[in-house]
Every structure is written in structure tokens, then in C-alpha cells.
Scaffold this active site. Structure first.
Site, mmCIF file in Angstrom:
data_model
loop_
_atom_site.group_PDB
_atom_site.id
_atom_site.type_symbol
_atom_site.label_atom_id
_atom_site.label_comp_id
_atom_site.label_asym_id
_atom_site.label_seq_id
_atom_site.Cartn_x
_atom_site.Cartn_y
_atom_site.Cartn_z
ATOM 1 C CE LYS A 225 4.311 -46.867 -25.612
ATOM 2 N NZ LYS A 225 5.199 -47.862 -25.003
ATOM 3 N NE ARG A 260 8.992 -42.968 -20.674
ATOM 4 C CZ ARG A 260 8.762 -42.558 -21.921
ATOM 5 N NH1 ARG A 260 7.697 -43.023 -22.595
ATOM 6 N NH2 ARG A 260 9.599 -41.720 -22.510
#
Length: 286
Positions: A225, A260
Site C-alpha cells: 500500500k 491479506r
């Protein structure tokens, strides 16, 4: 917190080890792998590679939720997800999660072989989601978000970040159980990057344990991210593997139960070492 959950015959014993959810985006526009796995052959090959690398769950998503992503039609999402699911289910044995905010997609996906639902809206975008999941009797991941992917990055003004995340998740857990979802089948996610700015993402990692009183397993999705890209000054999401590894290690230390991730093989090594360091008193019995 319930100590274990059985999904498709697999035992997820919370607190004993970190479980890995491998990301399979069957979209043309996801932020780091859009267009790579949106055919049945490439999706199957990627799913098999994720499993070989150590994934415990495959998370299939047909709608990109990156900041600014446009909402696709229901027909498009169903087409993307179901075509892939039908192939995966006949070829792989581990649990499959469907990443969707639409109740009708969740229902169709479970009927096609998915084992659980991962809803980035925590059941708030589609008011039929929680009753549908209750009727399907499958686990659900409830994530915290404000707004939607088009608006969420403008909604980062919090008075008490972790307090507000806690309150949202507590409310959604209550709503879920009121519809008939067993609390043992609820997993929570603080929503890294979803209506959170750089500093807020870091704060979530530091204070992740404040969500433990909700008595649900915690999923953290930090993989590749932008906050990692900012720290590393790395614009290429695929070059953020080591930064992701550091974030995953911090998540495990602070109480995450599921990660995840895109890079399962590398995060498997991270989780094995982190578990040995931080979960040294855990004894599994699955």
C-alpha cells in the site's frame, strides 16, 4: 474470542499462528496487479502459485477498491467473479473468499463454491449483505471504512481514530449477530488505507491491540500500500515487498490473526519467524 473456526475442513486456530489470505484480483484496474489475472487461465495459475507459496485462503475480488476506483455494474462484477470461481473451485481445495460489497454477488459466489465473504464496507453499502450472509451460514470479514473508494480519502478527519474504528466495528458486529450471523464467524479489519491518511495508517499498527476486546480475529491488509511507498520513496507497488514484510511483522506483533497479502511466499517466511518470536507460548491442537 472463539479459539478456532473451521472453513472447508481447514482449522483456523486463532492466536496459534498467523494465517495468510492470498489476494487474487480479477480486475483490469487494481492498484498493483490490475489486468494480470482477469482470465480464467491466469487466475487459476496465480491461485495455484499462491497456494504453493503457503496461502491459507484465496480472496477473489472483481471490483477494484483502490482510491478513486469507479463502481462497476452488478452484471460486470458477477461475470468477473463467477467465471473465475467456477474454475478455481474445481481445481483447488483451500477456502475461497469473495471480496464484494454486494449481497447478490456474495450469494452467487457462495453458491458457486466460495466459503466466506470479505466486505470492505462492513455490511454498510448493501443492507441485504448481513441477512444474506446469515442465510448462507458462512464467515464474513467486516472492515472499517468511511465513504466509498471515490470519496474515502477526503474523509480522514477523526477525533479519536481507534475509538471510532472500534465503535464502527462494534456496531457492525452487533448488526451482524442480530441478523443471525454467529459471532464465531466474524472477522474484523481496521481498513488500512481506507479513509485513513499516512499518519493514521501508522497509528493503527501501533494501537492494533485496542481492537482485541471486540473478541473477533483481526485481519490486516497492508500489502504494497501507498503508506509503505511513502516511507520507502517507492512509487512501484511491486517493489514494496520488504516494506510490506516489515508492516506484516508489526501487525503480527500487535495481534493480527490474518494477513491479506500479494506476496505470499515472502510473507510466509515473515509470519513463520514472527510467530516463533511472538507466539512462543501458543500450543495448537487442530
Amino acid at each position: 474470542m472463539p479459539n478456532k473456526l473451521i472453513i472447508r475442513g481447514r482449522c483456523f486456530e486463532w492466536g496459534q499462528r498467523t494465517h495468510l489470505m492470498g489476494i487474487l484480483n480479477v480486475t483490469p484496474d487494481s492498484f498493483s496487479d490490475g489486468g494480470e489475472f482477469n482470465t480464467t487461465s491466469t487466475a487459476l495459475a496465480q491461485a495455484q502459485a499462491l497456494i504453493a507459496a503457503g496461502a491459507d485462503i484465496i480472496d477473489v475480488g472483481g471490483q477494484s477498491t483502490r482510491p478513486g476506483a469507479k463502481q462497476i455494474t452488478l452484471a460486470e462484477e458477477l461475470d468477473r467473479v463467477l467465471s473465475i470461481l467456477q474454475v478455481l473451485r474445481s481445481e483447488i481445495s483451500i477456502p475461497i473468499s469473495v471480496d464484494t460489497t454486494r449481497a447478490s454477488v456474495a450469494k452467487a459466489a457462495v453458491e458457486a463454491g466460495a466459503d466466506m465473504v470479505n466486505d470492505i464496507s462492513g455490511g454498510t453499502f448493501d443492507l441485504e449483505m448481513l441477512p444474506t450472509v446469515a442465510s448462507l451460514n458462512v464467515p464474513i470479514v467486516l472492515m472499517h471504512i468511511r465513504g466509498n473508494p471515490q470519496t474515502m480519502q477526503k474523509q480522514t478527519d477523526y477525533q479519536d481514530l481507534l475509538g471510532e474504528i472500534y465503535s464502527f466495528l462494534a456496531n457492525q458486529i452487533a448488526a451482524a449477530t442480530a441478523t443471525g450471523i454467529n459471532q464465531e464467524k466474524i472477522i474484523i479489519d481496521p481498513g488500512i488505507g481506507f479513509a485513513k491518511n499516512y499518519e493514521q495508517n501508522l497509528e493503527i499498527f501501533r494501537r492494533l491491540r485496542s481492537l482485541k476486546p471486540l473478541n473477533c480475529p483481526i485481519l490486516v491488509g497492508a500489502s504494497r500500500k501507498s503508506f509503505i511507498g511513502r516511507i520507502l520513496n517507492q512509487p512501484n507497488p511491486k517493489a514494496r515487498v520488504w516494506g510490506t514484510a516489515a508492516a506484516c511483522c508489526a501487525a503480527i506483533f500487535n495481534g493480527a490473526d490474518i494477513l491479506r497479502v500479494h506476496d505470499v511466499q515472502e510473507m510466509r517466511d515473515v509470519s513463520l519467524v514472527a510467530d516463533a518470536l511472538f507466539r512462543y507460548e501458543a500450543q495448537g491442537n487442530c
